[in-house]
Design an enzyme around this catalytic site. Structure first.
Site, PDB file in Angstrom:
ATOM      1  N   SER A 138       0.856  -1.241  -0.074  1.00  0.00           N
ATOM      2  CA  SER A 138       0.092  -0.078   0.004  1.00  0.00           C
ATOM      3  C   SER A 138       0.739   1.285   0.092  1.00  0.00           C
ATOM      4  CB  SER A 138      -0.677   0.048   1.201  1.00  0.00           C
ATOM      5  OG  SER A 138      -1.700  -1.148   1.157  1.00  0.00           O
ATOM      6  N   ARG A 255      -5.610 -14.082   3.095  1.00  0.00           N
ATOM      7  CA  ARG A 255      -7.024 -13.645   3.530  1.00  0.00           C
ATOM      8  C   ARG A 255      -7.677 -14.976   4.438  1.00  0.00           C
ATOM      9  NH1 ARG A 255      -8.100 -10.652  -2.187  1.00  0.00           N
ATOM     10  NH2 ARG A 255      -7.090  -8.490  -1.543  1.00  0.00           N
ATOM     11  N   ARG A 280     -23.033 -13.436  36.111  1.00  0.00           N
ATOM     12  CA  ARG A 280     -23.470 -11.858  36.404  1.00  0.00           C
ATOM     13  C   ARG A 280     -25.276 -11.993  36.801  1.00  0.00           C
ATOM     14  NH1 ARG A 280     -22.909  -6.849  38.184  1.00  0.00           N
ATOM     15  NH2 ARG A 280     -23.977  -5.473  37.130  1.00  0.00           N
ATOM     16  N   GLY A 352     -21.634  -2.090  31.489  1.00  0.00           N
ATOM     17  CA  GLY A 352     -20.550  -1.207  32.036  1.00  0.00           C
ATOM     18  C   GLY A 352     -19.045  -1.805  32.039  1.00  0.00           C
ATOM     19  N   GLU A 375      -5.600  -6.589   4.426  1.00  0.00           N
ATOM     20  CA  GLU A 375      -5.614  -7.707   3.453  1.00  0.00           C
ATOM     21  C   GLU A 375      -6.618  -7.505   2.607  1.00  0.00           C
ATOM     22  OE1 GLU A 375      -3.663 -11.197   4.090  1.00  0.00           O
ATOM     23  OE2 GLU A 375      -2.230 -10.320   5.517  1.00  0.00           O
ATOM     24  N   GLY A 376      -7.248  -6.473   2.374  1.00  0.00           N
ATOM     25  CA  GLY A 376      -8.533  -6.224   1.472  1.00  0.00           C
ATOM     26  C   GLY A 376      -9.525  -5.998   2.252  1.00  0.00           C
ATOM     27  N   THR A 377     -10.426  -4.826   2.247  1.00  0.00           N
ATOM     28  CA  THR A 377     -11.392  -4.318   3.106  1.00  0.00           C
ATOM     29  C   THR A 377     -12.600  -5.469   2.646  1.00  0.00           C
ATOM     30  OG1 THR A 377     -12.351  -3.003   1.358  1.00  0.00           O
ATOM     31  CG2 THR A 377     -11.042  -2.029   2.812  1.00  0.00           C
ATOM     32  N   GLU A 379     -15.389  -4.592   1.217  1.00  0.00           N
ATOM     33  CA  GLU A 379     -15.872  -4.190   0.097  1.00  0.00           C
ATOM     34  C   GLU A 379     -15.133  -4.810  -1.084  1.00  0.00           C
ATOM     35  OE1 GLU A 379     -15.218  -2.194   2.727  1.00  0.00           O
ATOM     36  OE2 GLU A 379     -17.462  -2.075   3.411  1.00  0.00           O
TER      37      GLU A 379
HETATM   38  N1  CAA Z   1      -4.332 -14.060  -7.979  1.00  0.00           N
HETATM   39  C1  CAA Z   1      -3.772 -14.109  -9.187  1.00  0.00           C
HETATM   40  N2  CAA Z   1      -4.017 -12.996 -10.103  1.00  0.00           N
HETATM   41  C2  CAA Z   1      -4.917 -12.285  -9.673  1.00  0.00           C
HETATM   42  C3  CAA Z   1      -5.561 -12.218  -8.537  1.00  0.00           C
HETATM   43  C4  CAA Z   1      -5.261 -13.365  -7.768  1.00  0.00           C
HETATM   44  N3  CAA Z   1      -5.901 -13.348  -6.555  1.00  0.00           N
HETATM   45  N4  CAA Z   1      -6.346 -11.309  -8.563  1.00  0.00           N
HETATM   46  C5  CAA Z   1      -6.281 -10.648  -9.525  1.00  0.00           C
HETATM   47  N5  CAA Z   1      -5.322 -11.193 -10.436  1.00  0.00           N
HETATM   48  C6  CAA Z   1      -4.857 -10.968 -11.672  1.00  0.00           C
HETATM   49  C7  CAA Z   1      -5.942 -10.699 -12.717  1.00  0.00           C
HETATM   50  O1  CAA Z   1      -6.364 -12.202 -13.347  1.00  0.00           O
HETATM   51  C8  CAA Z   1      -5.488  -9.761 -13.887  1.00  0.00           C
HETATM   52  O2  CAA Z   1      -4.489 -10.409 -14.646  1.00  0.00           O
HETATM   53  P1  CAA Z   1      -5.177 -10.858 -15.983  1.00  0.00           P
HETATM   54  O3  CAA Z   1      -5.470  -9.399 -16.960  1.00  0.00           O
HETATM   55  O4  CAA Z   1      -4.117 -11.577 -16.791  1.00  0.00           O
HETATM   56  O5  CAA Z   1      -6.489 -11.655 -15.984  1.00  0.00           O
HETATM   57  C9  CAA Z   1      -4.590  -9.004 -13.031  1.00  0.00           C
HETATM   58  O6  CAA Z   1      -4.237  -9.565 -11.741  1.00  0.00           O
HETATM   59  C10 CAA Z   1      -5.268  -7.451 -12.726  1.00  0.00           C
HETATM   60  O7  CAA Z   1      -6.470  -7.929 -12.111  1.00  0.00           O
HETATM   61  P2  CAA Z   1      -7.647  -6.875 -11.802  1.00  0.00           P
HETATM   62  O8  CAA Z   1      -8.087  -6.364 -13.254  1.00  0.00           O
HETATM   63  O9  CAA Z   1      -8.757  -7.628 -11.026  1.00  0.00           O
HETATM   64  O10 CAA Z   1      -6.973  -5.609 -10.883  1.00  0.00           O
HETATM   65  P3  CAA Z   1      -7.699  -4.486 -10.202  1.00  0.00           P
HETATM   66  O11 CAA Z   1      -6.908  -3.180 -10.444  1.00  0.00           O
HETATM   67  O12 CAA Z   1      -9.363  -4.381 -10.718  1.00  0.00           O
HETATM   68  O13 CAA Z   1      -7.799  -5.049  -8.717  1.00  0.00           O
HETATM   69  C11 CAA Z   1      -8.600  -5.963  -6.774  1.00  0.00           C
HETATM   70  C12 CAA Z   1      -8.321  -6.068  -7.933  1.00  0.00           C
HETATM   71  C13 CAA Z   1      -9.093  -7.400  -6.228  1.00  0.00           C
HETATM   72  C14 CAA Z   1      -9.295  -4.878  -6.115  1.00  0.00           C
HETATM   73  C15 CAA Z   1      -7.017  -5.663  -6.058  1.00  0.00           C
HETATM   74  O14 CAA Z   1      -6.499  -4.441  -6.291  1.00  0.00           O
HETATM   75  C16 CAA Z   1      -7.051  -5.962  -4.399  1.00  0.00           C
HETATM   76  O15 CAA Z   1      -7.066  -7.062  -4.229  1.00  0.00           O
HETATM   77  N6  CAA Z   1      -7.029  -4.757  -3.574  1.00  0.00           N
HETATM   78  C17 CAA Z   1      -6.806  -4.826  -2.388  1.00  0.00           C
HETATM   79  C18 CAA Z   1      -5.641  -4.772  -1.868  1.00  0.00           C
HETATM   80  C19 CAA Z   1      -5.305  -5.284  -0.742  1.00  0.00           C
HETATM   81  O16 CAA Z   1      -5.601  -6.242  -0.178  1.00  0.00           O
HETATM   82  N7  CAA Z   1      -4.316  -4.571   0.115  1.00  0.00           N
HETATM   83  C20 CAA Z   1      -3.972  -5.203   1.480  1.00  0.00           C
HETATM   84  C21 CAA Z   1      -2.531  -4.523   1.834  1.00  0.00           C
HETATM   85  S1  CAA Z   1      -1.561  -5.548   2.319  1.00  0.00           S
HETATM   86  C22 CAA Z   1      -1.947  -5.825   4.066  1.00  0.00           C
HETATM   87  O17 CAA Z   1      -2.841  -5.269   4.576  1.00  0.00           O
HETATM   88  C23 CAA Z   1      -0.896  -6.661   4.564  1.00  0.00           C
HETATM   89  C24 CAA Z   1      -0.616  -6.108   5.987  1.00  0.00           C
HETATM   90  O18 CAA Z   1       0.193  -5.551   6.225  1.00  0.00           O
HETATM   91  C25 CAA Z   1      -1.290  -7.000   7.126  1.00  0.00           C
END
Ligand code: CAA
Length: 391
Positions: A138, A255, A280, A352, A375-377, A379
């Protein structure tokens, strides 16, 4: 031994725990009771990293649970990993976060994409718990829209020179090794993203202040700044342009672990609620004798079991080499909402007392929230599920 079979598509999945899994469950439960429970409120209050506890988890083989033994991991499957994760998270979500990032976002990434040399140099120490890893995706302007990053790695002979800022990096302060995703080609969208590994102490990499958080306060979260940070080409993970898929694959597995964290927390909320409901007394009887409280407990228990089945199904699919992305998102979506609801209900049941720090349940409510965000909201999980349904 409990034998549980659930229907998963065309396959019936048998969830009878193996004797190894029962042993891991027991070991994790005892570890959590002996080494996490005593200081959990204080670590949360002081935002104190669980150094000693992470070291012990490493010695128990819990920091590289799914890494093959040949690379100094424990060689367990994902089902065993989520069983352990539930137990650790039931007592301290912050510690389970540190464990989760190292196991599923960092070690697994090296297992799947690391070269032999990278595995030798980084994976062994990460899997045995002598070194700690962080995962850095991020940026201030790109959270859910992960591919919209700006950090750039410019190729310069046999090196890359990195410039940019990463944020919300779990383990960012205490880690030794950081997996990093940056652009190597501007304007190419996700196809311009490449994965790297950067060692702490590399000139040009500096670590921001520890963020003051609502929950999981004992874990550390910070920004990382890259200013002309030079790393050798051999630190690239996979090929140029493969980084986004590498990041997504790691998150798909991660996830399931976050869902297991949420499950552990929800179970802790249920246990605390049952204990309190039996003790309680109000209006001359225990509050557990009131239908209002019974309804809450019944729903909580039902949702927790449903969450566990979703998590075990996703884990089992992953272990069988099948597609698990939809199921992983379903598990995280449902388990994290179960955790938030269970923790809120637990505080409500405690009234309380629940609102007071010393009873320990307000922490559950603060900690639960992150499982719906990192690791992804929720939504984003809905988006992943819906896209899969509609494709
Ligand atoms: N595995 C493999 N490939 C994947 C995939 C997966 N799970 N998800 C997508 N892809 C591939 C797609 O197939 C696509 O490839 P092709 O064009 O060859 O088919 C490519 O990646 C792009 O995919 P999208 O067009 O779906 O991409 P997008 O920009 O629309 O985004 C999204 C997809 C699912 C929204 C993604 O951006 C996402 O997961 N966002 C959330 C990010 C996230 O989870 N951040 C967490 C931060 S890390 C964290 O929190 C860790 C920590 O410190 C605890």
């Amino acid at each position: 031994r409990r034998s549980i079979r659930i229907n998963c598509g065309k396959n019936m999945i048998d969830f009878t725990l193996t004797s190894d899994q029962e042993l891991i469950q027991q070991t994790a439960r005892e570890f959590a009771r002996e080494h996490l429970a005593p200081g959990v409120i204080e670590r949360d209050d002081k935002a104190e990293f669980p150094n000693e506890q992470i070291k012990l988890l490493g010695e128990l083989g819990f920091m590289g649970m799914m890494v093959p033994e040949e690379w100094d991991g424990s060689g367990f499957d994902t089902v065993t990993y989520v069983i352990a994760m539930e137990e650790i998270a039931a007592v301290e979500l912050a510690t389970s976060t540190v464990m989760s990032v190292n196991n599923s976002l960092v070690c697994q990434l090296f297992v799947d994409y690391g070269t032999e040399k990278q595995k030798e140099k980084y994976l062994r120490s990460l899997a045995s718990g002598t070194k700690l890893g962080a995962y850095s995706l991020s940026e201030p302007q790109s959270g859910s829209d992960a591919s919209n990053m700006r950090t750039f790695a410019q190729k310069d002979g046999d090196h890359y020179v990195i410039n940019g800022t990463k944020n919300w990096v779990t383990n960012g302060i205490n880690s030794d090794i950081v997996t990093l995703f940056c652009l190597t080609e501007k304007g190419a969208g996700y196809k311009g993203i490449t994965a790297f590994v950067v060692e702490k102490g590399t000139p040009g990499l500096s670590v921001g202040k520890k963020e003051d958080k609502l929950g999981i306060r004992a874990s550390d979260t910070c920004e990382l700044y890259f200013e002309n940070c030079r790393i050798p080409v051999e630190n690239r993970i996979g090929e140029e342009g493969q980084g986004f898929k590498i990041a997504m694959k790691a998150l798909g597995g991660g996830r399931i672990g976050i869902a297991a964290q949420a499950l552990g927390l929800a179970r802790a909320a249920l246990d605390a609620s049952i204990t309190y409901a039996k003790e309680r007394k109000q209006f001359g009887k225990t509050i557990g004798e009131f239908g209002a409280i019974q309804n809450i407990l019944a729903n909580m228990a039902t949702e927790i079991d449903a969450a566990r089945f979703l998590i075990w199904r996703a884990a089992k699919l992953k272990d069988e080499g099948k597609n698990y992305i939809r199921e992983s998102s379903m598990a995280k979506l449902f388990a994290s909402s179960t955790a938030m609801k269970a923790a809120t209900d637990c505080v409500q049941i405690h009234g309380g007392y629940g609102y007071m720090q010393e009873y320990g349940v307000e922490r559950l409510m603060r900690d639960a929230k992150i499982t719906q965000i990192y690791e992804g909201t929720s939504e984003i999980q809905q988006l992943v599920i819906a896209r899969d349904l509609l494709q």
